[in-house]
Design an enzyme around this catalytic site. Sequence first.
Site, PDB file in Angstrom:
ATOM      1  N   GLU A 299      12.148  46.090   1.232  1.00 49.13           N
ATOM      2  CA  GLU A 299      11.510  47.234   0.430  1.00 49.13           C
ATOM      3  C   GLU A 299      10.704  48.315   0.310  1.00 49.13           C
ATOM      4  OE1 GLU A 299       9.791  44.308  -2.863  1.00 49.13           O
ATOM      5  OE2 GLU A 299      11.879  44.114  -3.904  1.00 49.13           O
ATOM      6  N   ARG A 349      22.215  38.979  -1.640  1.00 46.41           N
ATOM      7  CA  ARG A 349      20.748  38.731  -1.403  1.00 46.41           C
ATOM      8  C   ARG A 349      20.436  37.708  -1.403  1.00 46.41           C
ATOM      9  NH1 ARG A 349      16.289  41.859  -5.141  1.00 46.41           N
ATOM     10  NH2 ARG A 349      14.651  40.372  -4.797  1.00 46.41           N
ATOM     11  N   ASP A 378      14.499  35.480  -5.203  1.00 43.93           N
ATOM     12  CA  ASP A 378      12.783  36.006  -6.012  1.00 43.93           C
ATOM     13  C   ASP A 378      12.874  35.667  -6.951  1.00 43.93           C
ATOM     14  OD1 ASP A 378      10.869  37.669  -5.119  1.00 43.93           O
ATOM     15  OD2 ASP A 378      12.194  39.313  -6.085  1.00 43.93           O
ATOM     16  N   GLU A 406       5.659  36.571 -13.120  1.00 47.94           N
ATOM     17  CA  GLU A 406       6.501  37.819 -12.365  1.00 47.94           C
ATOM     18  C   GLU A 406       7.899  37.458 -13.604  1.00 47.94           C
ATOM     19  OE1 GLU A 406       7.785  39.083  -8.806  1.00 47.94           O
ATOM     20  OE2 GLU A 406       8.795  40.701  -9.395  1.00 47.94           O
TER      21      GLU A 406
HETATM   22  C1  GCV Z   1       4.471  42.727  -3.047  1.00 50.92           C
HETATM   23  C2  GCV Z   1       9.149  40.803  -6.048  1.00 50.92           C
HETATM   24  C3  GCV Z   1       8.270  41.602  -6.693  1.00 50.92           C
HETATM   25  C4  GCV Z   1       7.532  42.922  -5.866  1.00 50.92           C
HETATM   26  C5  GCV Z   1       7.336  41.754  -4.783  1.00 50.92           C
HETATM   27  C6  GCV Z   1       8.345  41.612  -3.922  1.00 50.92           C
HETATM   28  C7  GCV Z   1       7.403  40.865  -2.701  1.00 50.92           C
HETATM   29  O1  GCV Z   1      10.604  41.602  -5.811  1.00 50.92           O
HETATM   30  O2  GCV Z   1       9.235  42.351  -7.357  1.00 50.92           O
HETATM   31  O3  GCV Z   1       6.614  43.958  -7.063  1.00 50.92           O
HETATM   32  O4  GCV Z   1       6.270  43.006  -3.351  1.00 50.92           O
HETATM   33  O5  GCV Z   1       8.809  40.803  -4.687  1.00 50.92           O
HETATM   34  O6  GCV Z   1       7.453  39.477  -2.435  1.00 50.92           O
HETATM   35  O7  GCV Z   1       7.495  41.562  -1.926  1.00 50.92           O
END
Ligand code: GCV
Length: 681
Positions: A299, A349, A378, A406
Site C-alpha cells: 500500500e 489478494r 484483510d 475497521e
Molecule cells: C495501516 C488495511 C487498512 C489500512 C491499513 C492496512 C494495514 O488495508 O485499511 O488502513 O494500513 O490494512 O494493515 O497495513
Amino acid sequence: MKIRYGGDDNPEQLMTLDPAWLPAEAFRAIGARRVLVCAEDGPVVDTVLAEVARACARYGGQVHRDPSFDGAQLMLVLTGSGSLPSAAGDVAAEVSSGEPLGEEGYALARPGGTTVVLADGPVGLLYGLFHVARLGTAAFDGWHPLEARRPAKPRRMLDHWDNVDVHPVMGQVERGYAGGSIFWRAGQPRDLARVREYGRLLAAAGVNAISVNNVNVHATEARLLTDRLHQVAAIAAVLRPYGIRVHLSVSFASPMVLGGLPTADPLDASVRQWWADAVSAVYAAIPDFGGFVVKADSEGQPGPFGYGRTHADGANALAAALAPFGGVVHWRAFVYNHHQDWRDRSTDRARAAHDHFAPLDGQFADNVILQVKYGPVDFQAREAVSPVIGAMASTAVAVELQVTQEYTGQQRHVCYLGPLWSWVLGFPFSRRTVAEVAAELVAVSNVGDDPFWTGHPLAQANLYAFGRLAWDPSLDPVAVLDEWISLTFAPCPSPLRAALHEIMDSSWSVYESYTAPLGVGFMVDPGSHYGPSVDGYEYSRWGTYHFADRDGVGVDRTRASGTGFTGQFPPPWRDVYESPDSCPDELLLFFHHVPYTHVLRSGLSVIQHIYDTHFDGVARVVQMRRRWAEVADFVGQARHARVAELLDEQVRSATEWRDHINTYFYRKSGIPDARGRRIYA
Ligand code: GCV
C-alpha cells in the site's frame, strides 16, 4: 451520525476519564485487608505498592512491608527478596517442585487464613495482584490449592496506527474510532497522564508490548527514530513501571529519508551501517526498547522489492542491527499488489502473502517475527484463517488480530470479537492449532483520546479480551467477557450482567448476519469501510469483488476452476475447502461461486439464507437496544447515554445493510423471499 468524543477536541463535553475495567471498586476486596508486600523497591514493585496503598486508603486496609509481620491476610511476595514469611515459604517450596514461573508468571495459594501471591519477577507480582483483583472476595474465601499461571506467549503486543501529524485522509489515528491519539495531537506529544492510565489497563489485561505509531510511516512519523526519539523515550518511561516495552514502526526507506543515503538496499554496506548507528542511538535512549515493526512493499510503503531483494533480505538487515541489543523486527506479511487487485486471477489478494512468504521459510534471522494477519485478505468479519500461519515451520510467526473495528462496525456497532479470535486461535493446522503455532499474538489497538477510551464503551471488552486471550488462548471468550463485566461494572447487579451477556455474547454473529453473507466479504464502502456498498469494491473485468451475477455469487478460489488459493492449505483443509460439499457454509462464498439456489446444510437456499439472516440481524439489534434501555438504572448516566446513542446508530446502519443487501440480491437473482417479506426499503 457524528459522535462527540469529548476530551481536548470537545471541551464542552470534557469528562472524567472512564476507569474502564479497573475502577477503584474492583480493588475493594484487596483494599479492605492487611496486605504484606515483600519485595525490594523498583519501578514495577512501586506500581504494586501504589495500587495496594491506594486501595487500602480507600477501603480501610493496611500495607505492611516488614516480612516478620504475621497478621497478613494477603501476601505479595517476590522470591529472592530475602527470607520469606513462613506461609510464603511453604508455597515457594511447592512452586519450586514444578515448572519455573518465569519473569511474568505468578502462583496463588491460600494454605490457611492468608492468601499468598508469589512471583520470581516484579512483573509477575503485578500480574498476580491484578489476578487477585479479578477474583475479588473469592481470593479470600476458604482454602485455595496452588495455582501457577504463566503467559502462553512471551510477547502480547498492541500496535497503534497513530500518526504524529494529522494525516489529510486518515486523520490522527488511521482506522481509529475513538477520537484522537493518546500520544500525539497535531504534531505535538500529549500529556502522558493518560498513557500512564493506559499502561495500567494494559497490564491488567496482560499486554506487555506496544508499538506506538502507524505502520504507514509518513515523513513526520519516520523522525521518531531520530530527532523525535525523545518522544518515544518519554512514552517508554511511563509504561516501564507496568512491564510494557515500547516498539516503533519504521520506514524501510529511513536510510534515505532520514540519513540522506542514495539507497535503502538492504545488502548495501552503508545502509546496514546506518541502521546499526540508528539502533545504537535508540538503545542509548531506551535501554529496554523492544524493536521495529515494518510494513514494506505494501500500500505504497517502500520495501526490498525496489532493490530486487527478498523480504528475508530486508527483514534480516534490520534484525542484524537490533540483534546485539536483544531487539526484534516484526515484519508484516501484508504484502499484495493493491494496484492489480483482481485484474488477473493470479493476483487474488488472498493468495498474495503465501505466494511471497512461504518460499522464504527458514531464511529469516532468529530475531525476525513474521506478523501475519489472521485472515488472508484483510480483517473481514469472516474469512478463512491465513494459510501462511501454517506454512512457516522454521519462522517465528506473530498472528495479527484487529481490535480496532475497521470492518466490524467501527466501534459504533456492538461487536464483541472474543469468539472470532477464539475460533482463529483454535483452528487446527495439521496437529497444531494456530495458538500453538503462533510464537506471539499482536493486535491493532482500538484506543484513542475518547473519555471511554474506545468510543463505544462496550468496545473496551475487545481490548481486554485480546490481552487475556494472548495470555491464555484456551480461555472461553464468554468467560473473559464475564470477567470484563465484573471488573468494569463492579459491583455488577445481576440484571445488568444478564443484559450485557445477551447484548454482547453473540454480537459478532449478529454483525455478520446483517452485513456481507457467508464469508464473501468486502461489501463495504471502499473508502471509509463503513456501511454497505455492495458493488463498491474493486471492479475488474470479471465484475465486482464478490462476482455476483444473475445466476450466483461468491469467489471461486478452488484449484479446479478458480484462483487456486485452496492449494495453499495443508491437508485436510485444501480438500475440505475445494468442494462446496465439504466447505463450511459460513465460508462458502469465500471459496466458491455458487448458484443462488445452492442448498446449505440448514436446508435453506443461499438466497433465502441471505434474506433470513438480514431480517433476523436487524431484529436482534432492535432487541439489543431494548435490553440496554431496560438497565438504565444500573449504569452511570454518561456511559448509558453513549451506548444508547450508538445502539440507535447500529439499528439505523443494520437496517441500511439489510435493505441494500436484500434488494441487491433480489434484483440480481429475481428470486422472491419465500416468506413474502417486503424486500425494498
Ligand atoms: C495501516 C488495511 C487498512 C489500512 C491499513 C492496512 C494495514 O488495508 O485499511 O488502513 O494500513 O490494512 O494493515 O497495513
